[in-house]
Scaffold this active site. Structure first.
Site, PDB file in Angstrom:
ATOM      1  CB  THR A   1     -50.566  -6.694  54.910  1.00 25.52           C
ATOM      2  OG1 THR A   1     -50.564  -7.773  53.982  1.00 25.52           O
ATOM      3  CG2 THR A   1     -51.902  -5.987  54.795  1.00 25.52           C
TER       4      THR A   1
ATOM      5  CE  LYS B   1     -46.214  -7.964  54.976  1.00 29.76           C
ATOM      6  NZ  LYS B   1     -45.989  -9.511  54.891  1.00 29.76           N
TER       7      LYS B   1
ATOM      8  CG  ASN C   1     -44.834  -9.109  60.075  1.00 34.11           C
ATOM      9  OD1 ASN C   1     -44.345  -8.937  61.247  1.00 34.11           O
ATOM     10  ND2 ASN C   1     -45.937 -10.002  59.957  1.00 34.11           N
TER      11      ASN C   1
ATOM     12  CG  ASP D   1     -44.863 -11.766  57.326  1.00 35.33           C
ATOM     13  OD1 ASP D   1     -45.759 -12.049  57.859  1.00 35.33           O
ATOM     14  OD2 ASP D   1     -44.255 -10.766  56.245  1.00 35.33           O
TER      15      ASP D   1
ATOM     16  N   GLY E   1     -39.726 -15.824  43.272  1.00 37.91           N
ATOM     17  CA  GLY E   1     -40.050 -14.686  43.558  1.00 37.91           C
ATOM     18  C   GLY E   1     -38.986 -14.145  44.407  1.00 37.91           C
TER      19      GLY E   1
ATOM     20  N   GLY F   1     -39.652 -10.419  45.677  1.00 37.80           N
ATOM     21  CA  GLY F   1     -40.185  -9.143  46.237  1.00 37.80           C
ATOM     22  C   GLY F   1     -40.398  -9.032  47.658  1.00 37.80           C
ATOM     23  N   GLY F   2     -41.149  -8.473  48.364  1.00 39.28           N
ATOM     24  CA  GLY F   2     -41.099  -8.305  49.620  1.00 39.28           C
ATOM     25  C   GLY F   2     -41.581  -9.375  50.495  1.00 39.28           C
ATOM     26  CB  ALA F   3     -44.129 -12.117  49.738  1.00 41.98           C
TER      27      ALA F   3
HETATM   28  P1  ATR Z   1     -44.839  -8.784  47.337  1.00 43.87           P
HETATM   29  O1  ATR Z   1     -44.527  -7.855  48.528  1.00 43.87           O
HETATM   30  O2  ATR Z   1     -46.221  -9.517  47.319  1.00 43.87           O
HETATM   31  O3  ATR Z   1     -43.680  -9.899  47.222  1.00 43.87           O
HETATM   32  P2  ATR Z   1     -43.649  -7.373  45.045  1.00 43.87           P
HETATM   33  O4  ATR Z   1     -42.584  -7.067  46.163  1.00 43.87           O
HETATM   34  O5  ATR Z   1     -44.360  -6.373  44.294  1.00 43.87           O
HETATM   35  O6  ATR Z   1     -44.643  -8.070  46.134  1.00 43.87           O
HETATM   36  O7  ATR Z   1     -42.914  -8.743  44.502  1.00 43.87           O
HETATM   37  C1  ATR Z   1     -44.007  -9.447  43.862  1.00 43.87           C
HETATM   38  C2  ATR Z   1     -43.169 -10.845  43.065  1.00 43.87           C
HETATM   39  O8  ATR Z   1     -43.895 -11.698  42.384  1.00 43.87           O
HETATM   40  C3  ATR Z   1     -41.882 -10.428  42.506  1.00 43.87           C
HETATM   41  O9  ATR Z   1     -41.019 -11.389  42.604  1.00 43.87           O
HETATM   42  C4  ATR Z   1     -42.589 -10.633  40.893  1.00 43.87           C
HETATM   43  O10 ATR Z   1     -41.638 -10.882  39.899  1.00 43.87           O
HETATM   44  P3  ATR Z   1     -40.910  -9.533  39.227  1.00 43.87           P
HETATM   45  O11 ATR Z   1     -39.995  -9.066  40.129  1.00 43.87           O
HETATM   46  O12 ATR Z   1     -40.361 -10.076  37.954  1.00 43.87           O
HETATM   47  O13 ATR Z   1     -42.005  -8.526  38.853  1.00 43.87           O
HETATM   48  C5  ATR Z   1     -43.465 -11.713  41.122  1.00 43.87           C
HETATM   49  N1  ATR Z   1     -44.472 -11.740  40.165  1.00 43.87           N
HETATM   50  C6  ATR Z   1     -45.736 -11.245  39.989  1.00 43.87           C
HETATM   51  N2  ATR Z   1     -46.426 -11.768  39.041  1.00 43.87           N
HETATM   52  C7  ATR Z   1     -45.585 -12.827  38.567  1.00 43.87           C
HETATM   53  C8  ATR Z   1     -45.852 -13.788  37.670  1.00 43.87           C
HETATM   54  N3  ATR Z   1     -47.115 -13.723  36.843  1.00 43.87           N
HETATM   55  N4  ATR Z   1     -45.211 -14.652  37.262  1.00 43.87           N
HETATM   56  C9  ATR Z   1     -43.975 -14.676  38.048  1.00 43.87           C
HETATM   57  N5  ATR Z   1     -43.678 -13.767  38.998  1.00 43.87           N
HETATM   58  C10 ATR Z   1     -44.508 -12.982  39.227  1.00 43.87           C
END
Ligand code: ATR
Length: 279
Positions: free
Chosen positions: A62, A66, A87, A102, A127, A129-131
């Site tokens: 997790t 990942k 994962n 996932d 979003g 990111g990884g998720a």
């Molecule tokens: P994960 O593996 O949980 O996806 P990650 O790869 O660090 O973690 O990605 C986090 C995601 O949440 C990103 O899309 C991030 O946006 P940024 O790329 O601009 O950082 C988004 N995110 C985190 N906090 C946020 C917030 N307060 N509002 C909007 N997007 C947010």
């Protein structure tokens, strides 16, 4: 054969995965230990190596490991390759095999448990990111009509869009355009906003009577988005508890060749923890 399995993450202390896998193991009559291994990014590869040396047969990975897990695998599944993340790990004679369950977990939860038809849905993914990367290919495979990726940092949305195999159905847009993109049929919150000091700040958006909202998080982490969705008039808002149980069921099937009945475990966790869902 070893019965040792583990979840690698940072932090992992509050994970429900040991409970889920213990319930599956009992149901299927499988002997299995499932430990929690908290490893920092610097320690992850060493922790995984030690686990293999000690006879670890498989594991889950997790946040935040990942992507790193994918790089440490000797073989990966096609779906892990498409997500750029792993994962689920399975030990083979020649090293780690990595998969990603996932996306299929999310799609099963939405289509089989909650009986939503995802086909042709105009979809907004919040979003990048990884998720978000972990579930985007599975949503496209499930037949959604289009995927609009919106991220606070726009370059990451464009980068994720560029990795997806069906460019005609995918676009990346800016956060400040959210109010003018029209109504979506499906809105997926894949941001980590709930874990960050800055809350998710969504502008007024058009919602129609059939809009389905889904948060990949569960429990406290899903409350803000589920509340927003209810207030905004979405037809249904679903948190990520079902996805968690389904991705675990898929991992369990891979390890043991037997598919557990996920519904009873989901029901137990849902009523036990009073987690959020409105459907
Ligand atoms: P994960 O593996 O949980 O996806 P990650 O790869 O660090 O973690 O990605 C986090 C995601 O949440 C990103 O899309 C991030 O946006 P940024 O790329 O601009 O950082 C988004 N995110 C985190 N906090 C946020 C917030 N307060 N509002 C909007 N997007 C947010």
């Amino acid at each position: 054969m070893s019965h040792r399995y583990a979840l690698f993450g940072h932090p992992v202390a509050h994970s429900l995965s040991p409970r889920i896998h213990a319930a599956f193991a009992k149901q299927c009559g499988v002997a299995m230990e499932y430990a929690l291994i908290d490893a920092t990014p610097d320690d992850f590869s060493t922790a995984l190596e030690s686990f293999a040396r000690e006879g670890g047969a498989g594991g889950n990975v997790t946040v935040p490991h990942k992507q790193a897990a994918l790089a440490l695998c000797d073989h990966i599944s096609e779906r892990a390759r498409r997500c750029g993340a792993v994962n689920t790990l399975m030990r083979r004679d020649d090293g780690w095999f990595g998969d990603n369950t996932d996306g299929i977990g999310l799609v099963r939860d939405l289509t089989q448990r909650h009986r939503h038809d995802l086909r042709e849905r105009r979809t907004l993914l919040l979003g990048a990111g990884g998720a978000a990367a972990g579930i985007a290919p599975a949503l496209l495979d499930a037949g959604i009509g289009s995927l609009c990726i919106v991220n606070r940092t726009p370059t990451r949305a464009a980068d994720l869009a560029a990795t997806l195999a069906t460019p005609a159905r995918v676009q990346a847009r800016h956060w400040d355009e959210l109010g003018s993109l029209g109504a979506f049929d499906l809105i997926v919150n894949a941001t980590a906003a709930a874990l960050e000091p800055a809350a998710l700040d969504l502008p007024p958006m058009r919602i129609h009577a059939g809009t389905l909202a889904v948060d990949l998080g569960y429990g406290e982490a899903a409350v803000d988005f589920v509340t927003w969705a209810c207030r905004a008039g979405c037809a249904a808002a679903i948190d990520g508890l079902g996805m968690l149980v389904e991705q675990a069921a898929e991992a369990f099937s891979l390890w043991h060749g037997r598919r557990p009945a996920a519904d009873s475990v989901y029901a137990l966790l849902r009523c036990d923890r009073q987690l959020t869902a409105m459907d």
